[in-house]
Design a protein around this motif. Structure first.
Motif, PDB file in Angstrom:
ATOM      1  N   ARG A 108       0.684  -0.480   0.026  1.00  0.00           N
ATOM      2  CA  ARG A 108       0.027  -0.008  -0.345  1.00  0.00           C
ATOM      3  C   ARG A 108       1.117   1.427   0.345  1.00  0.00           C
ATOM      4  O   ARG A 108       0.459   2.432  -0.614  1.00  0.00           O
ATOM      5  CB  ARG A 108      -1.217  -0.189   1.333  1.00  0.00           C
ATOM      6  CG  ARG A 108      -2.364  -0.941   1.373  1.00  0.00           C
ATOM      7  CD  ARG A 108      -3.116  -1.119   2.649  1.00  0.00           C
ATOM      8  NE  ARG A 108      -4.048  -1.903   1.834  1.00  0.00           N
ATOM      9  CZ  ARG A 108      -4.553  -2.934   2.848  1.00  0.00           C
ATOM     10  NH1 ARG A 108      -4.765  -1.528   4.014  1.00  0.00           N
ATOM     11  NH2 ARG A 108      -5.513  -3.285   2.268  1.00  0.00           N
ATOM     12  N   HIS A 109       2.273   1.693   0.408  1.00  0.00           N
ATOM     13  CA  HIS A 109       2.852   2.833   0.691  1.00  0.00           C
ATOM     14  C   HIS A 109       3.353   2.870  -0.355  1.00  0.00           C
ATOM     15  O   HIS A 109       3.749   3.368  -1.047  1.00  0.00           O
ATOM     16  CB  HIS A 109       3.677   1.887   1.681  1.00  0.00           C
ATOM     17  CG  HIS A 109       4.587   3.669   1.806  1.00  0.00           C
ATOM     18  ND1 HIS A 109       3.883   4.007   3.178  1.00  0.00           N
ATOM     19  CD2 HIS A 109       5.805   4.372   1.694  1.00  0.00           C
ATOM     20  CE1 HIS A 109       4.713   5.309   3.353  1.00  0.00           C
ATOM     21  NE2 HIS A 109       5.892   5.060   2.627  1.00  0.00           N
ATOM     22  N   SER A 112       0.763   4.108  -3.028  1.00  0.00           N
ATOM     23  CA  SER A 112       1.022   5.311  -2.352  1.00  0.00           C
ATOM     24  C   SER A 112       2.366   6.192  -3.317  1.00  0.00           C
ATOM     25  O   SER A 112       2.145   7.643  -4.304  1.00  0.00           O
ATOM     26  CB  SER A 112       0.750   6.233  -1.190  1.00  0.00           C
ATOM     27  OG  SER A 112       1.869   6.000  -0.800  1.00  0.00           O
ATOM     28  N   TYR A 138      -6.521  -1.093  -3.009  1.00  0.00           N
ATOM     29  CA  TYR A 138      -5.998  -0.486  -3.438  1.00  0.00           C
ATOM     30  C   TYR A 138      -5.141  -0.162  -3.856  1.00  0.00           C
ATOM     31  O   TYR A 138      -4.961   0.649  -5.050  1.00  0.00           O
ATOM     32  CB  TYR A 138      -6.054   1.043  -1.835  1.00  0.00           C
ATOM     33  CG  TYR A 138      -4.878   1.178  -1.630  1.00  0.00           C
ATOM     34  CD1 TYR A 138      -5.699   3.122  -1.595  1.00  0.00           C
ATOM     35  CD2 TYR A 138      -3.590   1.720  -1.720  1.00  0.00           C
ATOM     36  CE1 TYR A 138      -4.618   4.067  -2.367  1.00  0.00           C
ATOM     37  CE2 TYR A 138      -3.011   2.660  -1.436  1.00  0.00           C
ATOM     38  CZ  TYR A 138      -3.455   4.598  -2.043  1.00  0.00           C
ATOM     39  OH  TYR A 138      -2.505   4.829  -1.863  1.00  0.00           O
ATOM     40  N   GLN A 142      -4.324   1.696  -7.619  1.00  0.00           N
ATOM     41  CA  GLN A 142      -3.386   2.988  -7.693  1.00  0.00           C
ATOM     42  C   GLN A 142      -2.277   2.363  -9.270  1.00  0.00           C
ATOM     43  O   GLN A 142      -2.069   2.842  -9.914  1.00  0.00           O
ATOM     44  CB  GLN A 142      -2.776   2.917  -6.509  1.00  0.00           C
ATOM     45  CG  GLN A 142      -3.255   3.598  -5.174  1.00  0.00           C
ATOM     46  CD  GLN A 142      -3.472   5.115  -5.782  1.00  0.00           C
ATOM     47  OE1 GLN A 142      -5.201   5.708  -5.237  1.00  0.00           O
ATOM     48  NE2 GLN A 142      -2.741   5.588  -5.659  1.00  0.00           N
TER      49      GLN A 142
END
Length: 153
Positions: A108-109, A112, A138, A142
């Motif tokens: 997830r990081h 981002s 998520y 992305q």
């Protein structure tokens, strides 16, 4: 012949010192067996927050030779992804890809980072994520946004 524990500790104490040459030699002296130890990985990761750019780069490069990364090491390396140095961010993403770190928080990081203005960092994040079998809404969203953006450019 392996160095005694007190000698090894003394050598490791040079990592992060103001003298680059001593730190470099101490980092290069670590072998694969030592790099497998969580205590050594903890020490190296701790030095990432206080060392110079050159030392950080050496540490990340050395961790590529570890047989695996411990969870605390991975967590410590995530802080580098928040940094302002695109090259170190790319190096950590490459390290995660090499060790196939499939931790959802890390993914997830990294996802981002796909929205970053820096194309180098975004590409590195995409390459890392693209090689993992992560099924997270998520992360998938992305990646899709990034891929659509690349098609338009």
């Amino acid at each position: 012949m392996r160095p005694s524990p007190p000698l090894r500790q003394r050598v490791l104490s040079f990592i992060g010192d103001d003298q680059y040459n001593l730190a470099e030699r101490a980092i290069h002296s670590l072998d694969t067996t030592e790099l497998a130890a969580d205590s050594v990985q903890d020490l190296l990761t701790a030095r990432l927050s206080e060392g110079s750019y050159a030392i950080k780069k050496l540490i990340i490069g050395k961790l590529a030779h570890a047989p695996g990364l411990h969870s605390r090491t991975v967590t410590g390396l995530v802080s580098v992804l928040n940094g302002t140095n695109p090259e170190l961010t790319g190096n950590v993403l490459d390290l995660f890809a090499l060790h196939r770190i499939g931790n959802i928080d890390v993914a997830r990081h990294a996802a981002s980072l796909l929205a970053k203005q820096n194309g180098f960092v975004a590409r590195k994040a995409y390459n890392y994520l693209h090689g993992l079998p992560i099924q997270d809404p998520y992360v998938e969203r992305q990646i899709k946004i990034y891929e659509n953006k690349q098609v338009k450019e």
